[in-house]
Design a protein around this motif. Structure first.
Motif, mmCIF file in Angstrom:
data_model
loop_
_atom_site.group_PDB
_atom_site.id
_atom_site.type_symbol
_atom_site.label_atom_id
_atom_site.label_comp_id
_atom_site.label_asym_id
_atom_site.label_seq_id
_atom_site.Cartn_x
_atom_site.Cartn_y
_atom_site.Cartn_z
ATOM 1 N N GLY A 23 0.780 -1.226 0.000
ATOM 2 C CA GLY A 23 0.000 0.000 0.000
ATOM 3 C C GLY A 23 0.812 1.278 0.000
ATOM 4 N N ILE A 24 2.124 1.181 -0.042
ATOM 5 C CA ILE A 24 2.973 2.375 -0.066
ATOM 6 C C ILE A 24 3.528 2.517 -1.462
ATOM 7 N N GLU A 25 3.279 3.644 -2.066
ATOM 8 C CA GLU A 25 3.729 3.854 -3.429
ATOM 9 C C GLU A 25 5.079 4.541 -3.432
ATOM 10 N N GLY A 26 5.977 4.086 -4.275
ATOM 11 C CA GLY A 26 7.299 4.682 -4.359
ATOM 12 C C GLY A 26 7.677 4.934 -5.791
ATOM 13 N N GLY A 27 8.742 5.687 -5.981
ATOM 14 C CA GLY A 27 9.240 5.918 -7.328
ATOM 15 C C GLY A 27 8.604 7.097 -8.024
ATOM 16 N N GLY A 28 7.818 7.905 -7.339
ATOM 17 C CA GLY A 28 7.151 9.035 -7.975
ATOM 18 C C GLY A 28 7.936 10.320 -7.814
ATOM 19 N N ALA A 29 8.552 10.764 -8.892
ATOM 20 C CA ALA A 29 9.334 12.005 -8.830
ATOM 21 C C ALA A 29 8.430 13.214 -8.633
ATOM 22 N N ASP A 30 7.184 13.138 -9.134
ATOM 23 C CA ASP A 30 6.264 14.273 -8.995
ATOM 24 C C ASP A 30 6.011 14.611 -7.534
ATOM 25 N N ALA A 31 5.852 13.591 -6.699
ATOM 26 C CA ALA A 31 5.608 13.820 -5.275
ATOM 27 C C ALA A 31 6.818 14.466 -4.621
ATOM 28 N N THR A 32 8.003 14.057 -5.039
ATOM 29 C CA THR A 32 9.225 14.617 -4.471
ATOM 30 C C THR A 32 9.379 16.076 -4.857
ATOM 31 N N VAL A 33 9.115 16.404 -6.109
ATOM 32 C CA VAL A 33 9.199 17.788 -6.561
ATOM 33 C C VAL A 33 8.140 18.629 -5.856
ATOM 34 N N SER A 34 6.958 18.068 -5.658
ATOM 35 C CA SER A 34 5.898 18.787 -4.942
ATOM 36 C C SER A 34 6.317 19.102 -3.519
ATOM 37 N N SER A 35 6.942 18.144 -2.848
ATOM 38 C CA SER A 35 7.372 18.400 -1.475
ATOM 39 C C SER A 35 8.505 19.430 -1.451
ATOM 40 N N LEU A 36 9.386 19.410 -2.449
ATOM 41 C CA LEU A 36 10.442 20.422 -2.544
ATOM 42 C C LEU A 36 9.833 21.802 -2.790
ATOM 43 N N LEU A 37 8.842 21.866 -3.658
ATOM 44 C CA LEU A 37 8.173 23.140 -3.932
ATOM 45 C C LEU A 37 7.521 23.688 -2.664
ATOM 46 N N GLU A 38 6.898 22.813 -1.879
ATOM 47 C CA GLU A 38 6.299 23.247 -0.612
ATOM 48 C C GLU A 38 7.352 23.833 0.326
ATOM 49 N N LEU A 39 8.520 23.201 0.397
ATOM 50 C CA LEU A 39 9.598 23.712 1.243
ATOM 51 C C LEU A 39 10.095 25.075 0.751
ATOM 52 N N ILE A 40 10.226 25.218 -0.571
ATOM 53 C CA ILE A 40 10.667 26.494 -1.150
ATOM 54 C C ILE A 40 9.640 27.580 -0.855
ATOM 55 N N GLU A 41 8.365 27.254 -0.996
ATOM 56 C CA GLU A 41 7.316 28.236 -0.715
ATOM 57 C C GLU A 41 7.298 28.612 0.766
ATOM 58 N N ARG A 42 7.548 27.646 1.629
ATOM 59 C CA ARG A 42 7.620 27.928 3.068
ATOM 60 C C ARG A 42 8.790 28.862 3.387
ATOM 61 N N LEU A 43 9.936 28.583 2.770
ATOM 62 C CA LEU A 43 11.104 29.433 2.974
ATOM 63 C C LEU A 43 10.834 30.840 2.444
ATOM 64 N N THR A 44 10.201 30.930 1.286
ATOM 65 C CA THR A 44 9.870 32.230 0.704
ATOM 66 C C THR A 44 8.985 33.032 1.650
ATOM 67 N N ALA A 45 7.981 32.385 2.232
ATOM 68 C CA ALA A 45 7.082 33.061 3.176
ATOM 69 C C ALA A 45 7.834 33.494 4.432
ATOM 70 N N ASP A 46 8.734 32.634 4.914
ATOM 71 C CA ASP A 46 9.503 32.954 6.122
ATOM 72 C C ASP A 46 10.464 34.118 5.889
ATOM 73 N N VAL A 47 11.028 34.198 4.697
ATOM 74 C CA VAL A 47 12.019 35.221 4.366
ATOM 75 C C VAL A 47 11.352 36.576 4.102
ATOM 76 N N ARG A 48 10.153 36.518 3.523
ATOM 77 C CA ARG A 48 9.457 37.750 3.125
ATOM 78 C C ARG A 48 9.272 38.680 4.328
ATOM 79 N N GLY A 49 9.617 39.930 4.125
ATOM 80 C CA GLY A 49 9.428 40.930 5.165
ATOM 81 C C GLY A 49 10.562 41.025 6.173
ATOM 82 N N LYS A 50 11.517 40.133 6.091
ATOM 83 C CA LYS A 50 12.685 40.213 6.978
ATOM 84 C C LYS A 50 13.625 41.280 6.442
ATOM 85 N N ASP A 51 14.515 41.728 7.268
ATOM 86 C CA ASP A 51 15.490 42.730 6.852
ATOM 87 C C ASP A 51 16.848 42.044 6.688
ATOM 88 N N LEU A 52 16.936 41.195 5.634
ATOM 89 C CA LEU A 52 18.154 40.439 5.375
ATOM 90 C C LEU A 52 18.996 41.147 4.317
#
Length: 113
Positions: A23-52
């Motif tokens: 019942g565990i599906e593996g080998g899907g690159a789309d899911a991996t890219v989606s999780s990477l995109l979520e992390l990038i979007e989270r970082l973007t939100a965290d960085v926004r508005g900071k004085d870096l």
């Protein structure tokens, strides 16, 4: 006692498809890219508005990186790696983002080697 899988599977020829086991599906690159995109979007939100340092460059590069990931197969691995290295360099020494940066770095290495 843990569950043991006793079925034997012999795979020959082209085996680039998805593999499902217990019942565990593996080998899907789309899911991996989606999780990477979520992390990038989270970082973007965290960085926004900071004085870096170089805030605008950082936000623009993260936006471009997210666009690359949304492009899927059209994304050039070298471009994705280069943009990520730029983001890492801009965030170097900013401790509050270090855990998220490490997670994203692992994902980028796994997907875009």
């Amino acid at each position: 006692m843990g569950h043991r899988i006793t079925n034997k599977v012999s795979i020959g020829g082209d085996n680039s498809g998805r593999i499902t086991q217990t019942g565990i599906e593996g080998g899907g690159a789309d899911a991996t890219v989606s999780s990477l995109l979520e992390l990038i979007e989270r970082l973007t939100a965290d960085v926004r508005g900071k004085d870096l340092a170089k805030q605008e460059v950082l936000e623009d590069t993260l936006t471009d990186l997210a666009g690359d990931l949304r492009a899927g197969d059209a994304a050039e691995p070298a471009v994705v790696r280069s943009r990520w290295e730029k983001v890492k360099g801009l965030l170097g020494g900013v401790v509050q983002f270090s855990e998220l940066v490490a997670k994203i770095s692992d994902q980028v290495q796994k997907i875009f080697t």
